[in-house]
Design an enzyme around this catalytic site. Structure first.
Site, PDB file in Angstrom:
ATOM      1  N   GLY A 123      25.595 -28.286  62.311  1.00 32.23           N
ATOM      2  CA  GLY A 123      24.601 -27.704  62.308  1.00 32.23           C
ATOM      3  C   GLY A 123      23.387 -28.354  63.111  1.00 32.23           C
ATOM      4  O   GLY A 123      22.322 -28.202  63.160  1.00 32.23           O
ATOM      5  N   ILE A 136      28.136 -23.551  65.180  1.00 31.28           N
ATOM      6  CA  ILE A 136      28.841 -22.294  65.376  1.00 31.28           C
ATOM      7  C   ILE A 136      28.330 -21.382  66.583  1.00 31.28           C
ATOM      8  O   ILE A 136      28.766 -20.399  66.886  1.00 31.28           O
ATOM      9  CB  ILE A 136      28.974 -21.518  64.002  1.00 31.28           C
ATOM     10  CG1 ILE A 136      27.565 -21.320  63.306  1.00 31.28           C
ATOM     11  CG2 ILE A 136      30.129 -22.075  63.206  1.00 31.28           C
ATOM     12  CD1 ILE A 136      27.847 -20.439  62.310  1.00 31.28           C
ATOM     13  N   ARG A 137      27.204 -21.818  66.906  1.00 32.09           N
ATOM     14  CA  ARG A 137      26.613 -21.074  68.121  1.00 32.09           C
ATOM     15  C   ARG A 137      26.453 -22.017  69.179  1.00 32.09           C
ATOM     16  O   ARG A 137      26.119 -23.365  68.975  1.00 32.09           O
ATOM     17  CB  ARG A 137      25.255 -20.331  67.689  1.00 32.09           C
ATOM     18  CG  ARG A 137      24.233 -21.463  67.235  1.00 32.09           C
ATOM     19  CD  ARG A 137      23.110 -20.596  66.716  1.00 32.09           C
ATOM     20  NE  ARG A 137      22.226 -21.816  66.061  1.00 32.09           N
ATOM     21  CZ  ARG A 137      20.853 -21.401  66.044  1.00 32.09           C
ATOM     22  NH1 ARG A 137      20.362 -20.501  66.408  1.00 32.09           N
ATOM     23  NH2 ARG A 137      19.886 -22.393  65.286  1.00 32.09           N
ATOM     24  N   TYR A 141      20.489 -20.208  47.029  1.00 31.47           N
ATOM     25  CA  TYR A 141      20.171 -21.586  48.043  1.00 31.47           C
ATOM     26  C   TYR A 141      20.020 -22.673  47.056  1.00 31.47           C
ATOM     27  O   TYR A 141      20.615 -23.669  47.242  1.00 31.47           O
ATOM     28  CB  TYR A 141      19.073 -21.271  48.805  1.00 31.47           C
ATOM     29  CG  TYR A 141      18.608 -22.525  49.660  1.00 31.47           C
ATOM     30  CD1 TYR A 141      19.309 -22.992  50.927  1.00 31.47           C
ATOM     31  CD2 TYR A 141      17.300 -23.008  49.643  1.00 31.47           C
ATOM     32  CE1 TYR A 141      19.105 -24.031  51.539  1.00 31.47           C
ATOM     33  CE2 TYR A 141      16.983 -24.145  50.297  1.00 31.47           C
ATOM     34  CZ  TYR A 141      17.739 -24.538  51.150  1.00 31.47           C
ATOM     35  OH  TYR A 141      17.205 -25.475  52.082  1.00 31.47           O
TER      36      TYR A 141
HETATM   37  P1  NAD Z   1      18.892 -23.848  60.558  1.00 32.62           P
HETATM   38  O1  NAD Z   1      19.263 -22.654  59.948  1.00 32.62           O
HETATM   39  O2  NAD Z   1      17.764 -23.898  61.368  1.00 32.62           O
HETATM   40  O3  NAD Z   1      20.070 -24.599  61.323  1.00 32.62           O
HETATM   41  C1  NAD Z   1      21.313 -24.621  60.666  1.00 32.62           C
HETATM   42  C2  NAD Z   1      22.395 -24.498  61.490  1.00 32.62           C
HETATM   43  O4  NAD Z   1      23.559 -24.540  61.066  1.00 32.62           O
HETATM   44  C3  NAD Z   1      22.494 -23.473  62.665  1.00 32.62           C
HETATM   45  O5  NAD Z   1      22.189 -24.103  64.056  1.00 32.62           O
HETATM   46  C4  NAD Z   1      23.613 -22.570  62.387  1.00 32.62           C
HETATM   47  O6  NAD Z   1      24.147 -21.875  63.549  1.00 32.62           O
HETATM   48  C5  NAD Z   1      24.775 -23.602  61.974  1.00 32.62           C
HETATM   49  N1  NAD Z   1      25.511 -23.195  61.173  1.00 32.62           N
HETATM   50  C6  NAD Z   1      25.311 -22.033  60.265  1.00 32.62           C
HETATM   51  N2  NAD Z   1      26.631 -21.972  59.596  1.00 32.62           N
HETATM   52  C7  NAD Z   1      27.509 -22.662  60.075  1.00 32.62           C
HETATM   53  C8  NAD Z   1      28.727 -23.139  60.112  1.00 32.62           C
HETATM   54  N3  NAD Z   1      29.586 -22.305  58.971  1.00 32.62           N
HETATM   55  N4  NAD Z   1      29.268 -24.171  60.648  1.00 32.62           N
HETATM   56  C9  NAD Z   1      28.703 -24.903  61.558  1.00 32.62           C
HETATM   57  N5  NAD Z   1      27.446 -24.748  61.697  1.00 32.62           N
HETATM   58  C10 NAD Z   1      26.829 -23.422  61.109  1.00 32.62           C
HETATM   59  O7  NAD Z   1      18.438 -24.808  59.218  1.00 32.62           O
HETATM   60  P2  NAD Z   1      18.168 -26.227  59.294  1.00 32.62           P
HETATM   61  O8  NAD Z   1      16.399 -25.700  58.968  1.00 32.62           O
HETATM   62  O9  NAD Z   1      17.938 -26.862  60.418  1.00 32.62           O
HETATM   63  O10 NAD Z   1      18.089 -26.956  57.988  1.00 32.62           O
HETATM   64  C11 NAD Z   1      19.436 -28.067  58.012  1.00 32.62           C
HETATM   65  C12 NAD Z   1      19.445 -28.614  56.765  1.00 32.62           C
HETATM   66  O11 NAD Z   1      18.251 -29.044  56.110  1.00 32.62           O
HETATM   67  C13 NAD Z   1      20.031 -27.535  55.586  1.00 32.62           C
HETATM   68  O12 NAD Z   1      20.946 -28.168  54.784  1.00 32.62           O
HETATM   69  C14 NAD Z   1      18.899 -27.080  54.987  1.00 32.62           C
HETATM   70  O13 NAD Z   1      18.810 -26.610  53.664  1.00 32.62           O
HETATM   71  C15 NAD Z   1      18.065 -28.660  55.022  1.00 32.62           C
HETATM   72  N6  NAD Z   1      16.731 -28.192  54.655  1.00 32.62           N
HETATM   73  C16 NAD Z   1      15.940 -27.620  55.737  1.00 32.62           C
HETATM   74  C17 NAD Z   1      14.405 -27.542  55.297  1.00 32.62           C
HETATM   75  C18 NAD Z   1      13.480 -26.945  56.395  1.00 32.62           C
HETATM   76  O14 NAD Z   1      12.300 -26.719  56.071  1.00 32.62           O
HETATM   77  N7  NAD Z   1      13.963 -26.346  57.583  1.00 32.62           N
HETATM   78  C19 NAD Z   1      14.088 -27.963  54.088  1.00 32.62           C
HETATM   79  C20 NAD Z   1      14.877 -28.478  53.105  1.00 32.62           C
HETATM   80  C21 NAD Z   1      16.191 -28.484  53.225  1.00 32.62           C
HETATM   81  C1  AKB Z   2      13.609 -22.970  52.958  1.00 29.47           C
HETATM   82  O1  AKB Z   2      12.576 -22.318  52.698  1.00 29.47           O
HETATM   83  O2  AKB Z   2      14.839 -22.349  52.560  1.00 29.47           O
HETATM   84  C2  AKB Z   2      13.720 -24.393  53.459  1.00 29.47           C
HETATM   85  C3  AKB Z   2      13.737 -25.411  52.056  1.00 29.47           C
HETATM   86  C4  AKB Z   2      12.298 -25.650  51.733  1.00 29.47           C
HETATM   87  O3  AKB Z   2      14.960 -25.867  51.606  1.00 29.47           O
HETATM   88  N1  AKB Z   2      12.554 -24.367  54.337  1.00 29.47           N
END
Ligand code: NAD
Ligand code: AKB
Length: 318
Positions: free
Chosen positions: A8, A35-36, A142
């Site tokens: 990811g 995946i992109r 989620y």
């Molecule tokens: P995002 O959606 O920005 O990025 C996720 C990435 O995963 C994307 O680039 C997508 O193309 C890729 N992806 C999706 N399905 C896939 C698959 N099957 N195989 C491989 N790649 C795949 O999300 P993010 O904000 O970067 O989140 C990353 C992690 O951090 C996640 O586990 C999320 O739950 C966690 N998280 C994020 C936040 C936040 O505020 N961004 C907060 C809490 C937890």
């Molecule tokens: C979401 O809002 O889904 C994320 C998180 C807090 O896990 N930014």
């Protein structure tokens, strides 16, 4: 950490962790998969990058073997609001993706970091100073996948001695890569609209408090936790961490100090509001601070000023 695989890797969090780790460990030693391949072209061109689904054990196994990976940072997931649109797909990616990565970590003796979230809590969790260990009965798919992920990581540590580690990220605020469909995305979108239109239509009610963290503090937390002395870690997976808790009204007031004509209006999205209402107002992160020195640098004032400066510069250059 010497050879690191990030899944990811082109997402909001992955792109920032990838940059920081490539700076620290060298471009060739940080292998990216997603995946992109239509975003963050710079990252893709500067070091190893593969298109691979996090559920594709065979393909990932070859990549891990070829690069002699010793650490996996598993970030591929579907975020909270997007997950509600297709819960079965979100469960499949979030749970079967993590299980595949844990199996690979076991097979190749890798350490594994994966984030949980404030989404792992639900309405029956204490909302203020939410303890590290407390009731976790989330209601969105989620959150259900995040609690399950915390338990799966504990299981692989206890049963197979896989070195799993994790934090519960709050909403993460950044500008390099757009957010991927979360409930806390409003706290990023607001900056773009404030600069471009001097107005933001907020999908959450004005008094909805949520924890937040600026991305540099999030990246530092991942690196510090992965390098922490394992004997000090009482809760390997899913440490509460936070730097600030604010409502849309408070965030808008801080933005108004820089853009006096800015106005916020509220058009509540019922799905996002229901999710946000079930999450804590403010976490207690004292265990992360005590056990591995978590100590964020960015508060609301500093974060707002930095976001406005950097996004203005970006928009002017476009
Ligand atoms: P995002 O959606 O920005 O990025 C996720 C990435 O995963 C994307 O680039 C997508 O193309 C890729 N992806 C999706 N399905 C896939 C698959 N099957 N195989 C491989 N790649 C795949 O999300 P993010 O904000 O970067 O989140 C990353 C992690 O951090 C996640 O586990 C999320 O739950 C966690 N998280 C994020 C936040 C936040 O505020 N961004 C907060 C809490 C937890
Ligand atoms: C979401 O809002 O889904 C994320 C998180 C807090 O896990 N930014």
């Amino acid at each position: 950490m010497k050879k690191i695989l990030i899944s990811g890797a082109l997402g909001q969090v992955g792109s920032e962790i990838a940059l920081a780790l490539r700076e620290l460990y060298g471009n060739e030693n940080v292998i990216l998969v997603d995946i992109r391949d239509n975003v963050n072209v710079d990252l893709i061109s500067k070091g190893p990058f593969y298109i691979a689904d996090c559920r594709d054990r065979e393909k990932l196994s070859t990549i891990i073997k070829n690069h002699q990976v010793d650490t996996i940072i598993h970030l591929a997931a579907i975020l909270s609001a997007k997950a509600e649109q297709n819960p079965v797909r979100a469960w499949d990616i979030n749970i079967n993706g993590l299980t595949t990565m844990l199996e690979l970590a076991k097979e190749f003796n890798c350490s594994l970091f994966t984030p949980s979230s404030i989404g792992a809590f639900g309405s029956s969790t204490p909302k203020d100073n939410t303890p590290q260990v407390t009731i976790q009965r989330p209601s969105c798919i989620y959150g259900i996948s995040k609690v399950s992920g915390e338990l799966l990581c504990d299981y692989y540590y206890n049963k197979y001695n896989v070195d799993t580690r994790g934090v519960r990220f709050p909403g993460l605020i950044s500008y390099l890569t757009p957010p991927g469909g979360g409930t806390t995305d409003y706290a990023i979108e607001i900056f773009y609209d404030a600069i471009k239109y001097k107005k933001y239509v907020c999908p959450l009610k004005e008094d909805t408090y949520l924890d937040m963290l600026y991305i540099s503090d999030a990246v530092k937390a991942v690196i510090d936790l992965m390098n922490a002395d394992p004997s000090k870690l009482k809760h390997r997976n899913a440490y509460n961490i936070t730097a600030m808790s604010f409502s849309p009204k408070e965030l808008a007031a801080e933005i108004k100090k820089h853009i006096p004509e800015f106005e916020i209006v509220y058009e509540v999205d019922p799905i996002k509001q229901r999710i946000a209402d079930s999450w804590p107002n403010k976490l207690d992160d004292s265990e992360a601070r005590e056990q591995w020195g978590f100590n964020p640098s960015y508060d609301l004032e500093k974060m707002v000023s930095l976001m406005l400066d950097n996004i203005s510069r970006r928009l002017n250059n476009d």
